[in-house]
Design an enzyme around this catalytic site. Structure first.
Site, PDB file in Angstrom:
ATOM      1  N   TYR A 142       0.939  -1.051   0.034  1.00 19.37           N
ATOM      2  CA  TYR A 142       0.108   0.095  -0.038  1.00 19.37           C
ATOM      3  C   TYR A 142       0.814   1.160   0.133  1.00 19.37           C
ATOM      4  CZ  TYR A 142      -4.304  -2.884   1.086  1.00 19.37           C
ATOM      5  OH  TYR A 142      -5.225  -3.679   0.875  1.00 19.37           O
ATOM      6  N   LYS A 187       3.549 -15.448   3.822  1.00 19.80           N
ATOM      7  CA  LYS A 187       3.579 -16.333   2.437  1.00 19.80           C
ATOM      8  C   LYS A 187       5.142 -16.429   2.241  1.00 19.80           C
ATOM      9  CE  LYS A 187       1.558 -18.378  -0.832  1.00 19.80           C
ATOM     10  NZ  LYS A 187       0.537 -19.749  -0.523  1.00 19.80           N
ATOM     11  N   ASP A 219      -2.703 -18.147   2.778  1.00 18.52           N
ATOM     12  CA  ASP A 219      -4.145 -19.096   2.167  1.00 18.52           C
ATOM     13  C   ASP A 219      -4.571 -19.934   3.249  1.00 18.52           C
ATOM     14  OD1 ASP A 219      -1.199 -20.238   2.064  1.00 18.52           O
ATOM     15  OD2 ASP A 219      -1.863 -20.794  -0.006  1.00 18.52           O
ATOM     16  N   ASP A 243      -5.647  -6.677   5.636  1.00 19.27           N
ATOM     17  CA  ASP A 243      -6.767  -6.065   4.997  1.00 19.27           C
ATOM     18  C   ASP A 243      -7.727  -6.954   4.642  1.00 19.27           C
ATOM     19  OD1 ASP A 243      -8.572  -4.210   4.177  1.00 19.27           O
ATOM     20  OD2 ASP A 243      -7.280  -3.744   2.533  1.00 19.27           O
ATOM     21  N   ASP A 247     -11.442  -8.505   7.008  1.00 21.56           N
ATOM     22  CA  ASP A 247     -12.663  -8.370   6.429  1.00 21.56           C
ATOM     23  C   ASP A 247     -13.463  -9.852   6.317  1.00 21.56           C
ATOM     24  OD1 ASP A 247     -12.551  -5.693   6.094  1.00 21.56           O
ATOM     25  OD2 ASP A 247     -12.673  -5.697   3.938  1.00 21.56           O
TER      26      ASP A 247
END
Length: 353
Positions: A142, A187, A219, A243, A247
């Protein structure tokens, strides 16, 4: 206690839920003998329309000078549907985090007994889920170097050792205060930045021998959150992964309108719901104010006012038990309550109990 609060209502349903957050804060202050003084400031699309900047310098100064920021939401379809727009409402939120040095986003994920049926997951899977997701806020893709032309684009996922160490420290410290279980999400099998995260976490873990530390690819973590959400206690991860995962966590509680958050770091802390601006509901008095109101609880608790925070949480629980709910979480055949009515009921409950 006297609290100086910067209030940033933002866009869409932001002003409606912001009003209820302030009303509840006033009810708590009245009950416990505190003073809250508010200074309002613009941000997001509202600020772009007024001054051309989603986080104007005056808004930054208002936040910087406050004890805490009560933020609501930013976002507008005009910008969502225009990939060529150079200035976007969400840039204001990123700028606020960066300028205030807010590197740690604390998002609790929990269930409410009376709302287990609202989760898309089976009740027996989500019952008892109660964990924190700690998301790094000021690094990663970001904020990394970006480029875009008609044929190519890239975003750089950059992290430094100090950035990783400070957010992992927050994770370990929260785990020590809870059930002493920390899950580091990365990851590392693909990304160099994640390998640095895992290396540093492994170096730091021996300093917290009471904490059980495990490591999980993002994942796998996304799948485990759905299959066994009660496994987690404290989860810490980088900006982009956090992020997405937070959610996803809203599926556990049954509504994004139930989840608050705190962003903390070097300067004024910010307290906000995790949901967006929901522009389609603007002005309809249907937005759920509970995430905003629970953010007020987190604000009081941040300043050591645990009884005040508990009073807010008890009032929210009571409103749910009494079926005083906005439409998306109301029981079938239940009375209709809007944003204002739910906020007023909770404020009145706090004053009376």
């Amino acid at each position: 206690m006297r609290l100086n609060i910067a209030v940033l209502p933002g866009d869409g349903i932001g002003p409606e839920i912001s009003e209820q957050g302030v009303n509840v804060m006033n009810a708590v202050c009245q009950k416990f003998g505190h003073e809250a003084h508010y200074k309002y400031a613009i941000c997001g699309a509202d600020a772009i329309d007024k001054v051309g900047d989603p986080f104007p310098e005056e808004t930054f100064r208002t936040c910087e000078e406050a004890d805490a920021v009560l933020f609501s939401a930013v976002g507008d379809p005009r910008f969502d549907n225009d990939p060529t727009a150079k200035t976007r409402p969400e840039q204001g939120l990123l700028a606020m985090r960066k300028k205030l040095g807010l590197f740690a986003n604390i998002r609790p994920v929990q269930t409410f007994k009376c709302l287990l049926h609202k989760s898309p997951l089976r009740a027996e899977l989500v019952d008892g889920a109660d964990f924190l997701c700690i998301r790094e806020l000021t690094g990663g893709m970001y904020f990394g170097e970006k480029y875009q032309d008609n044929d190519m684009a890239y975003d750089t996922n950059k992290y430094t050792r100090p950035e990783v160490e400070r957010i992992l420290r927050v994770g370990f410290e929260y785990a020590m205060r809870r059930r002493k279980h920390l899950t580091v999400v990365d990851k590392a099998n693909v990304l160099a930045s994640s390998r640095l995260w895992r290396q540093i976490a492994q170096e730091m873990a021996p300093r917290y021998p009471e904490v059980t530390t495990d490591y999980m690819y993002v994942d796998n973590a996304a799948m485990r959150m759905i299959q066994e959400p009660t496994f987690f206690d404290v989860m810490v991860t980088e900006n982009t992964f956090g992020d997405i995962l937070t959610d996803e966590g809203s599926c556990i509680s049954g509504s994004m309108g139930l989840l608050p958050s705190a962003s903390t770091g070097e300067s004024t802390p910010v307290f906000e719901p995790i949901h967006g601006s929901w522009p389609q509901a603007k002005g309809l008095n249907i937005a759920n104010p509970l995430a905003q109101i629970l953010s007020v609880a987190m604000l009081f608790e941040y300043f050591g006012l645990k009884e005040e925070g508990a009073a807010v949480r008890r009032a929210v629980d009571a409103s749910l038990d009494a079926n005083v709910r906005t439409p998306e979480i109301q029981v079938e055949g239940g009375a209709r309550y809007g944003t204002r009515e739910v906020g007023a009921w909770i404020a009145d409950y706090i004053r009376a109990h």
